[in-house]
Design a protein around this motif. Sequence first.
Motif, PDB file in Angstrom:
ATOM      1  N   HIS A 210       4.285  52.407  81.477  1.00 44.39           N
ATOM      2  CA  HIS A 210       5.354  52.391  82.475  1.00 44.39           C
ATOM      3  C   HIS A 210       6.352  51.258  82.252  1.00 44.39           C
ATOM      4  CE1 HIS A 210       2.378  55.017  84.567  1.00 44.39           C
ATOM      5  NE2 HIS A 210       3.491  55.669  84.845  1.00 44.39           N
ATOM      6  N   PHE A 211       5.901  50.191  81.595  1.00 46.51           N
ATOM      7  CA  PHE A 211       6.845  49.145  81.189  1.00 46.51           C
ATOM      8  C   PHE A 211       7.828  49.697  80.173  1.00 46.51           C
ATOM      9  CE2 PHE A 211       8.160  45.884  78.174  1.00 46.51           C
ATOM     10  CZ  PHE A 211       8.699  44.916  79.019  1.00 46.51           C
ATOM     11  N   LEU A 212       7.317  50.438  79.176  1.00 46.97           N
ATOM     12  CA  LEU A 212       8.177  51.029  78.158  1.00 46.97           C
ATOM     13  C   LEU A 212       9.135  52.046  78.765  1.00 46.97           C
ATOM     14  CD1 LEU A 212       5.589  51.567  75.260  1.00 46.97           C
ATOM     15  CD2 LEU A 212       7.396  49.841  75.379  1.00 46.97           C
ATOM     16  N   LEU A 213       8.649  52.820  79.712  1.00 48.60           N
ATOM     17  CA  LEU A 213       9.506  53.828  80.342  1.00 48.60           C
ATOM     18  C   LEU A 213      10.610  53.189  81.185  1.00 48.60           C
ATOM     19  CD1 LEU A 213       6.853  56.480  81.467  1.00 48.60           C
ATOM     20  CD2 LEU A 213       8.434  56.628  79.535  1.00 48.60           C
ATOM     21  N   ARG A 214      10.299  52.044  81.798  1.00 47.35           N
ATOM     22  CA  ARG A 214      11.299  51.364  82.640  1.00 47.35           C
ATOM     23  C   ARG A 214      12.307  50.565  81.830  1.00 47.35           C
ATOM     24  NH1 ARG A 214       6.793  49.652  85.601  1.00 47.35           N
ATOM     25  NH2 ARG A 214       7.132  47.517  84.864  1.00 47.35           N
ATOM     26  N   ASN A 215      11.865  49.967  80.723  1.00 48.10           N
ATOM     27  CA  ASN A 215      12.684  48.964  80.045  1.00 48.10           C
ATOM     28  C   ASN A 215      13.171  49.353  78.652  1.00 48.10           C
ATOM     29  OD1 ASN A 215      12.374  46.498  81.982  1.00 48.10           O
ATOM     30  ND2 ASN A 215      10.288  47.254  81.709  1.00 48.10           N
ATOM     31  N   THR A 216      12.816  50.535  78.166  1.00 46.01           N
ATOM     32  CA  THR A 216      13.286  50.985  76.859  1.00 46.01           C
ATOM     33  C   THR A 216      13.853  52.398  76.995  1.00 46.01           C
ATOM     34  OG1 THR A 216      11.232  52.066  76.116  1.00 46.01           O
ATOM     35  CG2 THR A 216      11.399  49.669  75.818  1.00 46.01           C
ATOM     36  N   THR A 217      14.342  52.903  75.888  1.00 45.89           N
ATOM     37  CA  THR A 217      14.891  54.262  75.890  1.00 45.89           C
ATOM     38  C   THR A 217      13.841  55.315  75.556  1.00 45.89           C
ATOM     39  OG1 THR A 217      15.530  53.993  73.559  1.00 45.89           O
ATOM     40  CG2 THR A 217      17.180  53.424  75.233  1.00 45.89           C
ATOM     41  N   LEU A 218      12.592  54.879  75.391  1.00 43.56           N
ATOM     42  CA  LEU A 218      11.518  55.825  75.081  1.00 43.56           C
ATOM     43  C   LEU A 218      11.305  56.820  76.215  1.00 43.56           C
ATOM     44  CD1 LEU A 218       8.757  53.582  73.438  1.00 43.56           C
ATOM     45  CD2 LEU A 218      10.190  55.275  72.304  1.00 43.56           C
ATOM     46  N   ASP A 220       8.807  59.890  78.040  1.00 42.47           N
ATOM     47  CA  ASP A 220       7.386  60.052  78.342  1.00 42.47           C
ATOM     48  C   ASP A 220       6.789  61.083  77.400  1.00 42.47           C
ATOM     49  OD1 ASP A 220       4.910  59.963  79.453  1.00 42.47           O
ATOM     50  OD2 ASP A 220       5.472  60.769  81.409  1.00 42.47           O
ATOM     51  N   GLY A 221       6.650  60.663  76.114  1.00 42.98           N
ATOM     52  CA  GLY A 221       6.148  61.566  75.093  1.00 42.98           C
ATOM     53  C   GLY A 221       5.143  60.901  74.188  1.00 42.98           C
ATOM     54  N   SER A 222       4.878  61.519  73.054  1.00 47.15           N
ATOM     55  CA  SER A 222       3.811  61.073  72.165  1.00 47.15           C
ATOM     56  C   SER A 222       4.015  59.661  71.624  1.00 47.15           C
ATOM     57  CB  SER A 222       3.669  62.047  70.992  1.00 47.15           C
ATOM     58  OG  SER A 222       3.264  63.323  71.453  1.00 47.15           O
ATOM     59  N   LEU A 223       5.268  59.268  71.317  1.00 48.98           N
ATOM     60  CA  LEU A 223       5.507  57.927  70.788  1.00 48.98           C
ATOM     61  C   LEU A 223       5.165  56.868  71.822  1.00 48.98           C
ATOM     62  CD1 LEU A 223       6.468  56.034  68.599  1.00 48.98           C
ATOM     63  CD2 LEU A 223       8.834  56.373  69.391  1.00 48.98           C
ATOM     64  N   CYS A 224       5.605  57.074  73.046  1.00 46.13           N
ATOM     65  CA  CYS A 224       5.291  56.141  74.134  1.00 46.13           C
ATOM     66  C   CYS A 224       3.783  56.095  74.376  1.00 46.13           C
ATOM     67  CB  CYS A 224       6.022  56.558  75.408  1.00 46.13           C
ATOM     68  SG  CYS A 224       5.673  55.526  76.838  1.00 46.13           S
ATOM     69  N   HIS A 225       3.149  57.252  74.390  1.00 50.40           N
ATOM     70  CA  HIS A 225       1.700  57.313  74.611  1.00 50.40           C
ATOM     71  C   HIS A 225       0.948  56.633  73.471  1.00 50.40           C
ATOM     72  CE1 HIS A 225       2.640  61.308  76.905  1.00 50.40           C
ATOM     73  NE2 HIS A 225       2.986  60.229  77.602  1.00 50.40           N
ATOM     74  N   GLY A 226       1.413  56.824  72.232  1.00 47.80           N
ATOM     75  CA  GLY A 226       0.758  56.219  71.086  1.00 47.80           C
ATOM     76  C   GLY A 226       0.846  54.709  71.086  1.00 47.80           C
ATOM     77  N   LEU A 227       2.019  54.160  71.348  1.00 50.22           N
ATOM     78  CA  LEU A 227       2.194  52.709  71.393  1.00 50.22           C
ATOM     79  C   LEU A 227       1.343  52.092  72.504  1.00 50.22           C
ATOM     80  CD1 LEU A 227       6.071  52.435  70.869  1.00 50.22           C
ATOM     81  CD2 LEU A 227       4.271  51.825  69.231  1.00 50.22           C
ATOM     82  N   SER A 228       1.320  52.740  73.644  1.00 51.29           N
ATOM     83  CA  SER A 228       0.535  52.239  74.780  1.00 51.29           C
ATOM     84  C   SER A 228      -0.957  52.256  74.458  1.00 51.29           C
ATOM     85  CB  SER A 228       0.800  53.091  76.025  1.00 51.29           C
ATOM     86  OG  SER A 228       2.176  53.103  76.352  1.00 51.29           O
ATOM     87  N   SER A 229      -1.419  53.305  73.789  1.00 47.63           N
ATOM     88  CA  SER A 229      -2.842  53.427  73.480  1.00 47.63           C
ATOM     89  C   SER A 229      -3.279  52.397  72.437  1.00 47.63           C
ATOM     90  CB  SER A 229      -3.160  54.839  72.987  1.00 47.63           C
ATOM     91  OG  SER A 229      -2.557  55.089  71.730  1.00 47.63           O
ATOM     92  N   ILE A 230      -2.407  52.056  71.489  1.00 50.51           N
ATOM     93  CA  ILE A 230      -2.735  51.035  70.492  1.00 50.51           C
ATOM     94  C   ILE A 230      -2.935  49.687  71.165  1.00 50.51           C
ATOM     95  CG2 ILE A 230      -1.827  49.725  68.533  1.00 50.51           C
ATOM     96  CD1 ILE A 230      -0.491  52.353  67.608  1.00 50.51           C
ATOM     97  N   CYS A 231      -2.043  49.333  72.069  1.00 51.47           N
ATOM     98  CA  CYS A 231      -2.190  48.080  72.832  1.00 51.47           C
ATOM     99  C   CYS A 231      -3.477  48.108  73.653  1.00 51.47           C
ATOM    100  CB  CYS A 231      -0.987  47.882  73.760  1.00 51.47           C
ATOM    101  SG  CYS A 231       0.585  47.625  72.909  1.00 51.47           S
ATOM    102  N   ALA A 232      -3.777  49.247  74.243  1.00 54.27           N
ATOM    103  CA  ALA A 232      -4.975  49.376  75.082  1.00 54.27           C
ATOM    104  C   ALA A 232      -6.240  49.165  74.261  1.00 54.27           C
ATOM    105  CB  ALA A 232      -5.001  50.754  75.743  1.00 54.27           C
ATOM    106  N   GLY A 233      -6.288  49.721  73.048  1.00 55.31           N
ATOM    107  CA  GLY A 233      -7.469  49.573  72.206  1.00 55.31           C
ATOM    108  C   GLY A 233      -7.729  48.136  71.811  1.00 55.31           C
ATOM    109  N   LEU A 234      -6.676  47.387  71.482  1.00 56.62           N
ATOM    110  CA  LEU A 234      -6.823  45.986  71.085  1.00 56.62           C
ATOM    111  C   LEU A 234      -7.333  45.128  72.239  1.00 56.62           C
ATOM    112  CD1 LEU A 234      -6.474  43.604  69.174  1.00 56.62           C
ATOM    113  CD2 LEU A 234      -4.055  43.518  69.819  1.00 56.62           C
TER     114      LEU A 234
END
Length: 317
Positions: A210-218, A220-234
Motif C-alpha cells: 500500500h506504500f507503493l500504491l500510494r507513493n509510486t506509479t505502480l 495493483d498488479g504482479s510487479l507491485c505484488h512481487g516487490l512487496s513479497s520480496i521485502c516480506a520474505g527478507l
Amino acid sequence: MSPQGSGGQPAWFRPSLPVKFVLTACAATAAETVTFPLDITKTRLQIQGEAVDRFRKTAKPYRGMIQTAIGIVREEGLFKLWQGVTPAIYRHIVYSGVRMVAYEQLRDSLLKKNKDGYFPLWKAVVGGMVSGAIGQFFASPTDLVKVQMQMEGRRRLEGKPPRIHGVYHAFVKILSEGGIQGLWAGWIPNVQRAALVSLGDLTTYDTVKHFLLRNTTLKDGSLCHGLSSICAGLVAATMGTPADVIKTRIMNQTRDKQGRGLLYSSTYDCLKQTIKREGLLSLYKGFLPTWARMAPWSLTFWLTFEQIRKLTGLNSF
C-alpha cells in the motif's frame, strides 16, 4: 450459465470465511511444494552441531546450504528433498488459512482502516502477530510431524533405527508417548516464531504494497505484488530464524515415556544450551536457506493468492 452475483462471481460464490480459507490453502500448497527442498535443508543445518561443545576439537565442521542439499541428494536420494512435504502441506493449509483469514478479519472488522482507506502500521503489526500466533497454535501438531520426518533420512545414515514410518504412524506414536499434549511439543517457540514471521511477512507485505500504491506509479498488479513479497520474505527470515532454530531442536529431540524431552527441559533451556555450546550466531543457523526459501515462497504464495482472488472476483488483498 450460472446466475451472477456482485463483483462478477457466480451467485453460489460468496467471499465467506470458508471460501477465503480454501483460496489461501490452494496458494499455500503451491508455494510449499515448490520451495520445500530449501526447508529440509534449513532443518538439517539447524540440527547440525546439536549437543556438541563448540570448543571441542573433535567437533565436526558444519556443511553450508549448498553442500547440505547436495549431501541429501547424494546420500539419500533426490526425492528425499521432499521428505516430510505431506505434513508440511497439511501444516500450511491450517496455518496459512487461519492466519490470513484472521488477519483480514482483524484488519477489516476489528482494528479497521483509517478514513483514507489504509491500514496504520501499528495495527498491521498487531494484526500480523496475533493472526500468526493463532494460526500456528492450531498447526503445531503438523509442524512437529514434519520436523521429525525431515530428520529420518539422517537418522538412518547414522545407523539409528527409524522413529516413524509415515504421517499416520508419526501422529499415533506421538499420541501414544505424550498424549494429546505431546502433539503440542515445542508449541511455545513455534508460536513465537510464527508471530514474528507473520509480523515480517503479513505486516511487511501489506505495508509495502500500500506504500507503493500510494507513493509510486505502480498499479495493483504482479510487479507491485512481487516487490512487496520480496521485502516480506527478507524481514520474515530475519525475525523468525532464532525462534525457528529453537523450535526445530525441541521438536526433534527424543522423549521419554512420559513425553519429556531428553535434551531440553524447556524453551529457555534449549536457548541457553544452544548459545553456551555453539555461540550466539548459532541462532541464525539455516538463515540463508530460510531466506532463500522465504523469498520464493512469499513470491509464489502472494502472486498465486492475489491471482486466485482476482479470478474468483474477490478484491485484492
